[in-house]
Design a protein around this motif. Structure first.
Motif, PDB file in Angstrom:
ATOM      1  N   ARG A 115      33.556 -25.311  -1.753  1.00  0.00           N
ATOM      2  CA  ARG A 115      34.661 -25.457  -2.700  1.00  0.00           C
ATOM      3  C   ARG A 115      35.917 -24.764  -2.171  1.00  0.00           C
ATOM      4  O   ARG A 115      37.026 -25.292  -2.272  1.00  0.00           O
ATOM      5  CB  ARG A 115      34.288 -24.895  -4.067  1.00  0.00           C
ATOM      6  N   ALA A 116      35.754 -23.586  -1.571  1.00  0.00           N
ATOM      7  CA  ALA A 116      36.890 -22.869  -0.985  1.00  0.00           C
ATOM      8  C   ALA A 116      37.496 -23.687   0.156  1.00  0.00           C
ATOM      9  O   ALA A 116      38.730 -23.762   0.294  1.00  0.00           O
ATOM     10  CB  ALA A 116      36.454 -21.496  -0.491  1.00  0.00           C
ATOM     11  N   MET A 117      36.644 -24.298   0.961  1.00  0.00           N
ATOM     12  CA  MET A 117      37.138 -25.152   2.050  1.00  0.00           C
ATOM     13  C   MET A 117      37.911 -26.343   1.500  1.00  0.00           C
ATOM     14  O   MET A 117      38.951 -26.725   2.051  1.00  0.00           O
ATOM     15  CB  MET A 117      35.964 -25.622   2.906  1.00  0.00           C
ATOM     16  N   LEU A 118      37.419 -26.909   0.405  1.00  0.00           N
ATOM     17  CA  LEU A 118      38.106 -28.026  -0.238  1.00  0.00           C
ATOM     18  C   LEU A 118      39.477 -27.595  -0.741  1.00  0.00           C
ATOM     19  O   LEU A 118      40.484 -28.270  -0.508  1.00  0.00           O
ATOM     20  CB  LEU A 118      37.257 -28.571  -1.392  1.00  0.00           C
ATOM     21  N   GLU A 119      39.533 -26.456  -1.415  1.00  0.00           N
ATOM     22  CA  GLU A 119      40.790 -25.966  -1.964  1.00  0.00           C
ATOM     23  C   GLU A 119      41.803 -25.618  -0.878  1.00  0.00           C
ATOM     24  O   GLU A 119      43.008 -25.725  -1.089  1.00  0.00           O
ATOM     25  CB  GLU A 119      40.530 -24.756  -2.865  1.00  0.00           C
ATOM     26  N   GLU A 120      41.321 -25.212   0.294  1.00  0.00           N
ATOM     27  CA  GLU A 120      42.203 -24.885   1.415  1.00  0.00           C
ATOM     28  C   GLU A 120      42.602 -26.126   2.213  1.00  0.00           C
ATOM     29  O   GLU A 120      43.409 -26.043   3.136  1.00  0.00           O
ATOM     30  CB  GLU A 120      41.525 -23.877   2.338  1.00  0.00           C
ATOM     31  N   GLY A 121      42.017 -27.266   1.878  1.00  0.00           N
ATOM     32  CA  GLY A 121      42.344 -28.507   2.574  1.00  0.00           C
ATOM     33  C   GLY A 121      41.571 -28.704   3.868  1.00  0.00           C
ATOM     34  O   GLY A 121      41.903 -29.596   4.652  1.00  0.00           O
TER      35      GLY A 121
END
Length: 72
Positions: A34-40
């Motif tokens: 999820r953190a990777m998703l939010e960071e693009g």
């Protein structure tokens, strides 16, 4: 006179140590994704694929219910 109760019903589920650890591993792994998703760093599609892989690997009880994806 109408009275509304402040009591709320809750469903309670007990889990054993193994189930708890399984759930924890799944949720921790998904939090990284999820953190990777939010960071693009990954796309929504990649996030969904990661979630599916993590569900199959860890087979969490609650995670499966919340994800809305059947285990295969």
């Amino acid at each position: 006179m109408n009275v509304i109760s402040g009591t709320v019903s809750k469903a309670v589920m007990t889990v054993n140590e193994k189930e708890f650890r399984t759930e924890l591993r799944y949720r921790m792994s998904l939090a990284v994704a999820r953190a990777m998703l939010e960071e693009g760093a990954i796309t929504e599609e990649e996030y969904s694929e990661i979630d599916t892989i993590l569900l199959q690997k860890h087979r969490p009880i609650l995670g499966t219910l919340l994800a809305g994806k059947p285990l295969q």
